[in-house]
Design a protein around this motif. Sequence first.
Motif, PDB file in Angstrom:
ATOM      1  N   CYS A 251       0.885  -1.179   0.000  1.00  0.00           N
ATOM      2  CA  CYS A 251       0.000   0.000   0.000  1.00  0.00           C
ATOM      3  C   CYS A 251       0.911   1.214   0.000  1.00  0.00           C
ATOM      4  O   CYS A 251       1.728   1.366   0.928  1.00  0.00           O
ATOM      5  CB  CYS A 251      -0.881   0.024   1.244  1.00  0.00           C
ATOM      6  SG  CYS A 251      -2.034  -1.345   1.341  1.00  0.00           S
ATOM      7  N   PRO A 252       0.816   2.051  -1.008  1.00  0.00           N
ATOM      8  CA  PRO A 252       1.804   3.131  -1.124  1.00  0.00           C
ATOM      9  C   PRO A 252       1.759   4.151   0.006  1.00  0.00           C
ATOM     10  O   PRO A 252       2.753   4.808   0.310  1.00  0.00           O
ATOM     11  CB  PRO A 252       1.445   3.790  -2.454  1.00  0.00           C
ATOM     12  CG  PRO A 252       0.044   3.360  -2.767  1.00  0.00           C
ATOM     13  CD  PRO A 252      -0.160   2.044  -2.097  1.00  0.00           C
ATOM     14  N   GLY A 253       0.589   4.314   0.647  1.00  0.00           N
ATOM     15  CA  GLY A 253       0.490   5.351   1.680  1.00  0.00           C
ATOM     16  C   GLY A 253       0.603   6.731   1.075  1.00  0.00           C
ATOM     17  O   GLY A 253       0.436   6.919  -0.125  1.00  0.00           O
ATOM     18  N   ASN A 254       0.846   7.708   1.930  1.00  0.00           N
ATOM     19  CA  ASN A 254       0.939   9.104   1.497  1.00  0.00           C
ATOM     20  C   ASN A 254      -0.365   9.570   0.854  1.00  0.00           C
ATOM     21  O   ASN A 254      -0.374  10.427  -0.007  1.00  0.00           O
ATOM     22  CB  ASN A 254       2.107   9.285   0.517  1.00  0.00           C
ATOM     23  CG  ASN A 254       2.616  10.714   0.516  1.00  0.00           C
ATOM     24  OD1 ASN A 254       2.584  11.400   1.549  1.00  0.00           O
ATOM     25  ND2 ASN A 254       3.079  11.174  -0.630  1.00  0.00           N
ATOM     26  N   ARG A 255      -1.462   8.953   1.254  1.00  0.00           N
ATOM     27  CA  ARG A 255      -2.771   9.310   0.687  1.00  0.00           C
ATOM     28  C   ARG A 255      -3.477  10.269   1.647  1.00  0.00           C
ATOM     29  O   ARG A 255      -3.536  10.015   2.860  1.00  0.00           O
ATOM     30  CB  ARG A 255      -3.605   8.057   0.450  1.00  0.00           C
ATOM     31  CG  ARG A 255      -2.830   7.080  -0.457  1.00  0.00           C
ATOM     32  CD  ARG A 255      -3.593   6.658  -1.649  1.00  0.00           C
ATOM     33  NE  ARG A 255      -2.707   6.273  -2.722  1.00  0.00           N
ATOM     34  CZ  ARG A 255      -3.060   5.472  -3.722  1.00  0.00           C
ATOM     35  NH1 ARG A 255      -4.280   4.978  -3.757  1.00  0.00           N
ATOM     36  NH2 ARG A 255      -2.222   5.197  -4.694  1.00  0.00           N
ATOM     37  N   PRO A 256      -3.984  11.355   1.108  1.00  0.00           N
ATOM     38  CA  PRO A 256      -4.438  12.458   1.975  1.00  0.00           C
ATOM     39  C   PRO A 256      -5.818  12.266   2.596  1.00  0.00           C
ATOM     40  O   PRO A 256      -6.693  11.635   2.006  1.00  0.00           O
ATOM     41  CB  PRO A 256      -4.493  13.635   1.007  1.00  0.00           C
ATOM     42  CG  PRO A 256      -4.748  13.028  -0.326  1.00  0.00           C
ATOM     43  CD  PRO A 256      -4.093  11.673  -0.318  1.00  0.00           C
ATOM     44  N   SER A 257      -5.986  12.837   3.757  1.00  0.00           N
ATOM     45  CA  SER A 257      -7.319  12.874   4.379  1.00  0.00           C
ATOM     46  C   SER A 257      -7.417  14.061   5.329  1.00  0.00           C
ATOM     47  O   SER A 257      -6.412  14.568   5.827  1.00  0.00           O
ATOM     48  CB  SER A 257      -7.601  11.579   5.149  1.00  0.00           C
ATOM     49  OG  SER A 257      -6.741  11.468   6.257  1.00  0.00           O
ATOM     50  N   SER A 258      -8.652  14.475   5.539  1.00  0.00           N
ATOM     51  CA  SER A 258      -8.963  15.475   6.584  1.00  0.00           C
ATOM     52  C   SER A 258      -9.796  14.751   7.630  1.00  0.00           C
ATOM     53  O   SER A 258     -10.461  13.757   7.321  1.00  0.00           O
ATOM     54  CB  SER A 258      -9.798  16.624   6.019  1.00  0.00           C
ATOM     55  OG  SER A 258      -9.103  17.287   4.999  1.00  0.00           O
ATOM     56  N   PHE A 259      -9.771  15.269   8.834  1.00  0.00           N
ATOM     57  CA  PHE A 259     -10.536  14.611   9.909  1.00  0.00           C
ATOM     58  C   PHE A 259     -11.313  15.686  10.663  1.00  0.00           C
ATOM     59  O   PHE A 259     -10.738  16.591  11.262  1.00  0.00           O
ATOM     60  CB  PHE A 259      -9.571  13.888  10.863  1.00  0.00           C
ATOM     61  CG  PHE A 259     -10.218  12.729  11.576  1.00  0.00           C
ATOM     62  CD1 PHE A 259      -9.980  11.419  11.182  1.00  0.00           C
ATOM     63  CD2 PHE A 259     -11.092  12.964  12.636  1.00  0.00           C
ATOM     64  CE1 PHE A 259     -10.593  10.343  11.827  1.00  0.00           C
ATOM     65  CE2 PHE A 259     -11.712  11.900  13.289  1.00  0.00           C
ATOM     66  CZ  PHE A 259     -11.461  10.585  12.882  1.00  0.00           C
ATOM     67  N   LEU A 260     -12.640  15.589  10.589  1.00  0.00           N
ATOM     68  CA  LEU A 260     -13.493  16.544  11.313  1.00  0.00           C
ATOM     69  C   LEU A 260     -14.109  15.821  12.504  1.00  0.00           C
ATOM     70  O   LEU A 260     -14.699  14.740  12.347  1.00  0.00           O
ATOM     71  CB  LEU A 260     -14.609  17.071  10.406  1.00  0.00           C
ATOM     72  CG  LEU A 260     -14.170  17.718   9.081  1.00  0.00           C
ATOM     73  CD1 LEU A 260     -15.387  18.234   8.304  1.00  0.00           C
ATOM     74  CD2 LEU A 260     -13.185  18.868   9.326  1.00  0.00           C
ATOM     75  N   LEU A 261     -13.944  16.399  13.666  1.00  0.00           N
ATOM     76  CA  LEU A 261     -14.419  15.746  14.889  1.00  0.00           C
ATOM     77  C   LEU A 261     -15.428  16.662  15.586  1.00  0.00           C
ATOM     78  O   LEU A 261     -15.129  17.834  15.861  1.00  0.00           O
ATOM     79  CB  LEU A 261     -13.220  15.480  15.800  1.00  0.00           C
ATOM     80  CG  LEU A 261     -13.454  14.626  17.038  1.00  0.00           C
ATOM     81  CD1 LEU A 261     -13.893  13.212  16.669  1.00  0.00           C
ATOM     82  CD2 LEU A 261     -12.183  14.566  17.885  1.00  0.00           C
ATOM     83  N   LEU A 262     -16.618  16.111  15.856  1.00  0.00           N
ATOM     84  CA  LEU A 262     -17.637  16.852  16.610  1.00  0.00           C
ATOM     85  C   LEU A 262     -17.726  16.227  18.001  1.00  0.00           C
ATOM     86  O   LEU A 262     -17.460  15.039  18.166  1.00  0.00           O
ATOM     87  CB  LEU A 262     -19.020  16.753  15.973  1.00  0.00           C
ATOM     88  CG  LEU A 262     -19.173  16.943  14.460  1.00  0.00           C
ATOM     89  CD1 LEU A 262     -20.650  16.931  14.089  1.00  0.00           C
ATOM     90  CD2 LEU A 262     -18.555  18.238  14.009  1.00  0.00           C
ATOM     91  N   GLN A 263     -18.167  17.017  18.946  1.00  0.00           N
ATOM     92  CA  GLN A 263     -18.334  16.458  20.288  1.00  0.00           C
ATOM     93  C   GLN A 263     -19.385  15.344  20.256  1.00  0.00           C
ATOM     94  O   GLN A 263     -19.173  14.252  20.738  1.00  0.00           O
ATOM     95  CB  GLN A 263     -18.756  17.581  21.248  1.00  0.00           C
ATOM     96  CG  GLN A 263     -18.953  17.170  22.686  1.00  0.00           C
ATOM     97  CD  GLN A 263     -17.648  16.751  23.364  1.00  0.00           C
ATOM     98  OE1 GLN A 263     -16.574  17.178  22.955  1.00  0.00           O
ATOM     99  NE2 GLN A 263     -17.732  15.899  24.377  1.00  0.00           N
TER     100      GLN A 263
END
Length: 535
Positions: A450-462
């Motif tokens: 798995c090459p990795g370096n794949r982008p993501s954003s993470f939104l966290l709500l309470q």
Amino acid sequence: MTALCHELPAWQTLQTHHESQIRQLDLRQAFAQEPQRLETLSMQAPHVFADLSKNLWTADTERLLQQLAHESQLAAKRDAMLAGAAINSTEQRSVMHWLLRTPLDAGQLAASPVLQAWQPDMKTALQEVHDTLNQMLALADAVRNDRQITDIVNIGIGGSHLGPEVVVNALEDWIDTGKNFHFVSNVDGHELGHVLHRIKPERTLFLVASKSFTTAETMLNARSARQWFLDHGGSEDPSEACSIDRHFVALTTNKAAAAQFGIQRTLGFWDWVGGRFSLWSAIGLPIAIAIGPMQFRAMLDGAHAMDAHFFTAPLVQNLPVRLGLLDVWYRDFCQFSSRCIAPYSHGLRRLAAYLQQLEMESNGKSVTREGLPLSVPTAPIIWGEPGTNGQHAFFQMLHQGQDIIPVEFIALRDGGKYLGEHHQSLVVNAIAQAQALMVGRDGEGAEKFCPGNRPSSFLLLQRLDPASLGALIALYEHRIFVSGAIWNINSFDQWGVELGKKLAKQLHQRQDSQDWEGVDASTQGLMQRLAHSNF
Ligand code: F6P
């Protein structure tokens, strides 16, 4: 005349920056080399914490994107929206869905210099918003307390469907009326047919939701529902208990058309509320019936907190701005053509569908506000499914496929009211997927690589409560405004959709007249095949 976005100096600088700095960026190394990376590329906005550090960018990229925002006059464009200018230029309309959640005293926006210069008609509009809101919440309360009504059927499509549906689903833990909610949008008779099969006229309230009250699908569904109602004991006579008057409500800006249809009870809104931004208006009645006036107001308050953040926070610490700029970065500099929405929440199972309309109908455009052709692509394809289901479907491609697709994880810190012990597993899966996309896997053979370096954003709500959900949806609305402003497009019209509506109408007419003059052979062939009995 405003310059095309790709002609701006910052655009050129960003292209060079992408070539020289980002094409080779490795997120694993970036984290190893930049101890401040998480802190620099994350932030807390009202109700939403955003970790943007696992994206293919750096603090320098953001600085250059901010320069692009400056050269695109983003702040002035945003302030024009707040001032009530007719920024939907093709329809000569203001864009003021945010006013629907503004408190009468302007709340957290009161300090904004733009508001100090507000014209009197804005104050009048705000007063009307609150009058209608009070009227809607009173009706919602009456319906909630009406024990005889057990089923609410919302008939509407696009913005008159997706917003109320996503919210009613999301806030199912908060539904305390003991009523069933049905959403009918498709003109396919199976959708309405299945609902009608399960309900009784005397126990049902139909909400006909249509800003224009002309949308063909909604009108046909509404007519069929009305006919079914009359055929099953309902009456046109308002003095009867089971009457159209009592069992149908219209939510529309076109009260005259609703009255002509035979619906007298109408809640209105205004042409400055775009369909896809209308869940905060009378279109939100099913939500208000489901969760009650107090929680509906809490949802408005959450959205207002995000509005105040967007309209007043410095652009560098402004989450909708940072996300909107990231979207432009990915679409035009990294050439990523889609974005995957992965809410790790059963409640948010319809979020991707809702965002498809919000983003793709708003920013799927090819000309600037001045009508000049754009030579850079705009809205990405928005798609997704809730986690963990998506992990057992398309995540394989996200990890090992050849396209790089940024993923947007949305997770909740606290679980809802059922089986809380599942929640830890749910959220850990989300975090593990974001980690796996970035770190990849090596050393176990080509197939497992798995090459990795794949982008993501993470939104966290309470948690998924009305206020957080309001803030989350407002965040998306403003983020889309930001990317639209950089591209200098009109994010508030939808002429492409109008074309389809027009041609469908023409085909109905041609089918009746059998006049196929000037129609292409394929369209004509399909239409004629429909008419053949020996298909
Ligand atoms: O899908 C096109 C559209 O015009 C949307 O913008 C709108 O939300 C939807 O149709 C429904 O329109 P109306 O609320 O007028 O029935």
